[in-house]
Design a protein around this motif. Structure first.
Motif, PDB file in Angstrom:
ATOM      1  N   MET A  27       0.840  -1.195   0.000  1.00  0.00           N
ATOM      2  CA  MET A  27       0.000   0.000   0.000  1.00  0.00           C
ATOM      3  C   MET A  27       0.876   1.247   0.000  1.00  0.00           C
ATOM      4  O   MET A  27       1.885   1.302   0.696  1.00  0.00           O
ATOM      5  N   TYR A  28       0.484   2.228  -0.792  1.00  0.00           N
ATOM      6  CA  TYR A  28       1.135   3.540  -0.827  1.00  0.00           C
ATOM      7  C   TYR A  28       0.048   4.588  -0.934  1.00  0.00           C
ATOM      8  O   TYR A  28      -0.973   4.357  -1.569  1.00  0.00           O
ATOM      9  N   GLU A  29       0.264   5.727  -0.306  1.00  0.00           N
ATOM     10  CA  GLU A  29      -0.748   6.778  -0.339  1.00  0.00           C
ATOM     11  C   GLU A  29      -0.089   8.149  -0.217  1.00  0.00           C
ATOM     12  O   GLU A  29       0.664   8.395   0.716  1.00  0.00           O
ATOM     13  N   PRO A  30      -0.390   9.042  -1.174  1.00  0.00           N
ATOM     14  CA  PRO A  30       0.102  10.417  -1.017  1.00  0.00           C
ATOM     15  C   PRO A  30      -0.768  11.136   0.015  1.00  0.00           C
ATOM     16  O   PRO A  30      -1.967  10.885   0.107  1.00  0.00           O
ATOM     17  N   ILE A  31      -0.123  11.988   0.817  1.00  0.00           N
ATOM     18  CA  ILE A  31      -0.885  12.771   1.789  1.00  0.00           C
ATOM     19  C   ILE A  31      -0.498  14.238   1.652  1.00  0.00           C
ATOM     20  O   ILE A  31       0.591  14.568   1.174  1.00  0.00           O
ATOM     21  N   GLU A  32      -1.405  15.085   2.046  1.00  0.00           N
ATOM     22  CA  GLU A  32      -1.148  16.530   2.080  1.00  0.00           C
ATOM     23  C   GLU A  32      -1.867  17.091   3.303  1.00  0.00           C
ATOM     24  O   GLU A  32      -3.080  16.965   3.425  1.00  0.00           O
ATOM     25  N   ILE A  33      -1.093  17.669   4.203  1.00  0.00           N
ATOM     26  CA  ILE A  33      -1.628  18.237   5.436  1.00  0.00           C
ATOM     27  C   ILE A  33      -1.467  19.754   5.356  1.00  0.00           C
ATOM     28  O   ILE A  33      -0.359  20.257   5.224  1.00  0.00           O
ATOM     29  N   GLU A  34      -2.586  20.460   5.397  1.00  0.00           N
ATOM     30  CA  GLU A  34      -2.537  21.920   5.365  1.00  0.00           C
ATOM     31  C   GLU A  34      -1.990  22.441   6.697  1.00  0.00           C
ATOM     32  O   GLU A  34      -2.310  21.914   7.760  1.00  0.00           O
ATOM     33  N   LEU A  35      -1.176  23.468   6.629  1.00  0.00           N
ATOM     34  CA  LEU A  35      -0.602  24.079   7.820  1.00  0.00           C
ATOM     35  C   LEU A  35      -0.970  25.557   7.871  1.00  0.00           C
ATOM     36  O   LEU A  35      -0.959  26.232   6.838  1.00  0.00           O
ATOM     37  N   LYS A  36      -1.307  26.036   9.071  1.00  0.00           N
ATOM     38  CA  LYS A  36      -1.621  27.453   9.263  1.00  0.00           C
ATOM     39  C   LYS A  36      -0.391  28.166   9.814  1.00  0.00           C
ATOM     40  O   LYS A  36       0.519  27.533  10.350  1.00  0.00           O
ATOM     41  N   ARG A  37      -0.378  29.455   9.693  1.00  0.00           N
ATOM     42  CA  ARG A  37       0.729  30.258  10.236  1.00  0.00           C
ATOM     43  C   ARG A  37       0.909  30.066  11.734  1.00  0.00           C
ATOM     44  O   ARG A  37       2.008  30.208  12.250  1.00  0.00           O
ATOM     45  N   THR A  38      -0.177  29.728  12.405  1.00  0.00           N
ATOM     46  CA  THR A  38      -0.126  29.571  13.861  1.00  0.00           C
ATOM     47  C   THR A  38       0.280  28.163  14.301  1.00  0.00           C
ATOM     48  O   THR A  38       0.528  27.941  15.483  1.00  0.00           O
ATOM     49  N   ASP A  39       0.345  27.194  13.363  1.00  0.00           N
ATOM     50  CA  ASP A  39       0.753  25.837  13.706  1.00  0.00           C
ATOM     51  C   ASP A  39       2.229  25.839  14.077  1.00  0.00           C
ATOM     52  O   ASP A  39       3.052  26.456  13.393  1.00  0.00           O
ATOM     53  N   ARG A  40       2.550  25.145  15.156  1.00  0.00           N
ATOM     54  CA  ARG A  40       3.917  25.203  15.661  1.00  0.00           C
ATOM     55  C   ARG A  40       4.688  23.891  15.529  1.00  0.00           C
ATOM     56  O   ARG A  40       5.852  23.895  15.197  1.00  0.00           O
ATOM     57  N   PHE A  41       4.062  22.756  15.830  1.00  0.00           N
ATOM     58  CA  PHE A  41       4.771  21.486  15.825  1.00  0.00           C
ATOM     59  C   PHE A  41       4.157  20.496  14.844  1.00  0.00           C
ATOM     60  O   PHE A  41       2.949  20.287  14.854  1.00  0.00           O
ATOM     61  N   LEU A  42       4.997  19.882  14.023  1.00  0.00           N
ATOM     62  CA  LEU A  42       4.604  18.816  13.104  1.00  0.00           C
ATOM     63  C   LEU A  42       5.287  17.549  13.599  1.00  0.00           C
ATOM     64  O   LEU A  42       6.508  17.501  13.717  1.00  0.00           O
ATOM     65  N   THR A  43       4.488  16.523  13.911  1.00  0.00           N
ATOM     66  CA  THR A  43       5.018  15.273  14.448  1.00  0.00           C
ATOM     67  C   THR A  43       4.625  14.125  13.529  1.00  0.00           C
ATOM     68  O   THR A  43       3.452  13.965  13.194  1.00  0.00           O
ATOM     69  N   LEU A  44       5.617  13.311  13.126  1.00  0.00           N
ATOM     70  CA  LEU A  44       5.394  12.140  12.279  1.00  0.00           C
ATOM     71  C   LEU A  44       5.667  10.896  13.114  1.00  0.00           C
ATOM     72  O   LEU A  44       6.714  10.783  13.746  1.00  0.00           O
ATOM     73  N   ILE A  45       4.723   9.955  13.096  1.00  0.00           N
ATOM     74  CA  ILE A  45       4.835   8.749  13.910  1.00  0.00           C
ATOM     75  C   ILE A  45       4.486   7.536  13.056  1.00  0.00           C
ATOM     76  O   ILE A  45       3.527   7.564  12.294  1.00  0.00           O
ATOM     77  N   THR A  46       5.257   6.483  13.213  1.00  0.00           N
ATOM     78  CA  THR A  46       4.931   5.181  12.627  1.00  0.00           C
ATOM     79  C   THR A  46       4.956   4.159  13.742  1.00  0.00           C
ATOM     80  O   THR A  46       5.900   4.083  14.508  1.00  0.00           O
ATOM     81  N   THR A  47       3.874   3.356  13.846  1.00  0.00           N
ATOM     82  CA  THR A  47       3.820   2.338  14.877  1.00  0.00           C
ATOM     83  C   THR A  47       3.576   0.968  14.247  1.00  0.00           C
ATOM     84  O   THR A  47       3.077   0.879  13.128  1.00  0.00           O
ATOM     85  N   ASP A  48       3.920  -0.059  14.971  1.00  0.00           N
ATOM     86  CA  ASP A  48       3.700  -1.428  14.539  1.00  0.00           C
ATOM     87  C   ASP A  48       2.195  -1.694  14.558  1.00  0.00           C
ATOM     88  O   ASP A  48       1.537  -1.523  15.575  1.00  0.00           O
ATOM     89  N   GLY A  49       1.670  -2.125  13.428  1.00  0.00           N
ATOM     90  CA  GLY A  49       0.232  -2.395  13.343  1.00  0.00           C
ATOM     91  C   GLY A  49      -0.121  -3.846  13.589  1.00  0.00           C
ATOM     92  O   GLY A  49      -1.257  -4.258  13.426  1.00  0.00           O
ATOM     93  N   GLY A  50       0.872  -4.670  13.938  1.00  0.00           N
ATOM     94  CA  GLY A  50       0.619  -6.075  14.209  1.00  0.00           C
ATOM     95  C   GLY A  50       0.919  -6.963  13.016  1.00  0.00           C
ATOM     96  O   GLY A  50       1.087  -6.514  11.896  1.00  0.00           O
TER      97      GLY A  50
END
Length: 84
Positions: A56-79
Motif C-alpha cells: 500500500m502507498y498513499e500520497p498525503i497533504e496536510i494543510e498548515l496554518k501560520r499559527t501551527d507550531r509542531f509537526l510530528t510524524l509517527i509510525t507504529t507497529d500495526g501487528g
C-alpha cells in the motif's frame, strides 16, 4: 518545530506538508508480514491516521496554518498479518 524552519526560511510561508506513505511488498526478497500505522500530528492533534499493509502507498497533504507550531510524524507497529 515549525518555528525553527520559519526562522531559517525568511520570507517563505509554510503552507502544507506533503509526502507519500507506504510499505513495500518485500524487502531484499523477504516478504513483509506486518502492518504499520502512520500518524501525522499538528500541535498534538491528529490530522492523519492510517493503517497500511504491504504494497500500500498513499500520497498525503496536510494543510498548515501560520499559527501551527509542531509537526510530528509517527509510525507504529500495526501487528502481524500471520495468524498466531
Amino acid at each position: 518545530d515549525l518555528t525553527g524552519f520559519r526562522r531559517h526560511l525568511p520570507g517563505i510561508e509554510i503552507l502544507r506538508f506533503r509526502s507519500t506513505l507506504g510499505i513495500p511488498k518485500n524487502t531484499e526478497g523477504n516478504p513483509v508480514e506486518s502492518r504499520a500505522e502512520f500518524w501525522v500530528l499538528v500541535d498534538g492533534a491528529v490530522r492523519y491516521r492510517r493503517m497500511m499493509t504491504p504494497g500500500m502507498y498513499e500520497p498525503i497533504e496536510i494543510e498548515l496554518k501560520r499559527t501551527d507550531r509542531f509537526l510530528t510524524l509517527i509510525t507504529t507497529d500495526g501487528g502481524s498479518l500471520k495468524p498466531e
